[in-house]
Each structure stands twice: as C-alpha cells, then as structure tokens.
Design a protein around this motif. Structure first.
Motif: not given
Ligand code: NAD
Ligand code: MG
Length: 298
Positions: A62, A140, A233, A239, A254
């Motif tokens: 998503d 996820a 990664p 998010p 960041f």
C-alpha cells in the motif's frame, strides 16, 4: 524535476536531499500524510514489459517501498495483489488505482499478517484473485526505535518477530505449492541486518533472520526452479520511518549519512525487485541486493 529510471543523470541530485520536518503519525503511517511526499514512481517509473503476464503478491504493497514495487510491477505487465492493514485503506486504494491505470488486475487484501490463519487466507485470496501466483514479495514490516534493550517489552518483541519473521514463514509456506518453476520470492531485508543501529536491536535481529531465511530457502527452492532473493534497502523515505522507526529528533537528518548524501526514494528500490522477479536474473539465487546509497554491505 520528474525524471525516469532510464535517464542519464547524477544520482547525488536525482532526488532532493530531504531535511523533512519533525512529524507525527500513528502506526502504521500513511503515505498520504507524509511530508514531503515520497516518490513511488507514480509519474516517473517507466516499464519495459519485463514481467508481462506475471502474477504477484506484495505484502505492505500500500505504501513506501511496497507501493513503489506494486506500481513498477504493474508497469512491467504484472497483475498485482497487495496486502496491508485495514487502517491503510486510503493508501491501498491509491495503489489499486495506479495498477488499474495500467490495465492490470489489482487485488486488495486487507488484514493482519501477524495472524497465522490470515496469512493462509491471504495467499488463497491472491491466488483466487489473480488466477495463480508466480511472484511473492515479503515486504511488510514493523520498526520501532527504543533507546535500550530494557525498553523493548515482550509485546514489541512479539510484534516484530511475528510481523517480520513468522509471517514470512507462514506466507511463503502457503504460497510455495502454488508457485510454478520460474517463480520468484523476494524479501525486503535491510542494511540493519549487518550494520545494526543501537536503537533498533529487535528490528535488526528480524532483518538478519530474513537474510538467513533467504539463503537457506533459496537452496531448497532452486532445484524446483523457484529463485529466492532479498533486497536490503538503506534509509528510504517512507511512513515506517516517521511513525516510530527513528527517534523523532533524527528525522530531519534522515539518510544524510550515506555517501550519496541523501535518503533514497521508494522508486529507487523498485528496479531491484523487478530485476529479481524477472527471468533476466535466472542465475541469481540466494542473493541480497543492497540498495543503500553507498553504506557498507557484507
Ligand atoms: P511502509 O510503512 O510504507 O511499509 C510497511 C508496511 O508494512 C505497511 O504499509 C503495512 O501495510 C505493513 N504492515 C506492518 N505491519 C503489518 C501487519 N501486522 N499486517 C499487515 N501488514 C503490515 O514502510 P517501508 O519503509 O516501505 O517498509 C517496507 C519494508 O522495507 C519493511 O520490511 C522495512 O523493514 C523495509 N525497509 C525499509 C527501510 C526504510 O528506510 N524505509 C530500510 C530498510 C528496510
Ligand atoms: Mg502503509
């Protein structure tokens, strides 16, 4: 400036060096509320038919990296099922819209993968909705920063292990009988697997487990013609990072520590997943592909 994956340019400034404001969102966060917005390839990812006719299930499809992978897979010609938590319906519907804009089938399956029965139902829903399955992306995950080991309570530890590790076992186990030779399984691991931050001990442990799972399972699956690999990664603007993944004070810096001097955008991760899913990587097995702006890798 909108650019695409195939344009010759300088990676240092292909995307801006973000200095995002401190921000707060409940868990799980929404891409819709991320400031600044992430580039997931909506206007920039250019497909070249590398996954024509393929059928993919992406957990956490998503938003963030999973969202970018879903857009890229659809642009490469795949039908895509995405899983996410019910509270992420807004983000999920946007990704569904983008998949369908490519005239591909999108299957949305909300639910909590820390539940074993749901993992089985999820795979069945993807197989039913897509008419089969030949790509699984275990993407996820949860990441909750805690300054000290004593701050990681059993509930957090359970959530991290169940979501990042158990669900990967459960979903992969349910998917394997459906996967024909030529299929690909891809884990979203992390640079944290071998370069752990002091404040992410539980999370980093789960990511190391994912790498080891990838290597072990790849040996089991290779003779079946199913390739298992991982993408690791570095700091990517999603998010996950703003809700709880980093100390709030660290958000403005960041990704600045990378040799490229900036955080990655989700769209920059997508080509690695496309490569590992497509037949062009037929001799790549048990690999961890690092996409981290130049941070150390093993
Ligand atoms: P994200 O928040 O956009 O994606 C994480 C997704 O996990 C959420 O969208 C949510 O749908 C899903 N999720 C969490 N708990 C769930 C549950 N119980 N049931 C179902 N779905 C659940 O953030 P992201 O950064 O794109 O994260 C994707 C993956 O990339 C994660 O595995 C993360 O560990 C990994 N990763 C991210 C970074 C980074 O810097 N962003 C770095 C290394 C690895
Ligand atoms: Mg999300």
């Amino acid at each position: 400036m909108a650019t695409d994956q195939l344009t010759f340019d300088n990676p240092v400034d292909r995307h801006p060096s973000l200095q995002p404001p401190k921000q707060d969102q409940g868990t799980p966060g929404l891409d819709a509320e991320l400031a600044p917005q992430a580039d997931r390839g909506e206007t920039t990812y250019r497909g070249t038919g590398r996954l024509a006719g393929r059928r993919a299930l992406i957990t956490g499809g998503d938003s963030g990296i999973g969202g970018a992978v879903a857009i890229a897979f659809a642009r490469e010609g795949a039908d895509v099922a995405i899983n996410y938590l019910p509270s992420e319906e807004q983000d999920a519907q946007e990704i569904v819209r983008l998949i369908e804009a490519e005239n591909r089938t999108a299957v949305a399956v909300p639910g909590d993968i820390s539940d074993r029965q749901f993992c089985r139902d999820l795979v069945q829903a993807a197989v039913d909705g897509l008419g089969g399955l030949d790509i699984l992306v275990n993407n996820a995950g949860v990441q909750i920063t805690q300054p000290e080991l004593a701050d990681i309570d059993d509930e957090q530890l359970d959530t991290a292990m169940k979501t990042n590790v158990y669900a990967m076992f459960w979903i992969t186990k349910a998917a394997l009988p459906h996967l024909p030779p030529g299929s690909a399984i891809i884990q979203s691991s992390s640079v944290q697997a071998y370069s752990p931050s002091a404040h992410l001990v539980d999370y980093a442990t789960t990511k190391a487990a994912m790498n080891t799972f990838t290597k072990g399972l790849s040996k089991q699956c290779a003779p079946l013609g199913i390739r298992v690999n991982a993408v690791a990664p570095g700091p990517v603007w999603t998010p996950l990072q703003v809700v709880a993944g980093q100390p709030k004070d660290a958000i403005p810096e960041f990704g600045l520590e990378t040799p490229l001097g900036r955080a990655g955008m989700p769209v920059e991760l997508a080509p690695a997943y496309v490569f590992l899913a497509s037949p062009e990587s037929s001799y790549v097995v048990g690999e961890t592909l690092n996409v981290n702006g130049g941070l150390d890798s093993p």
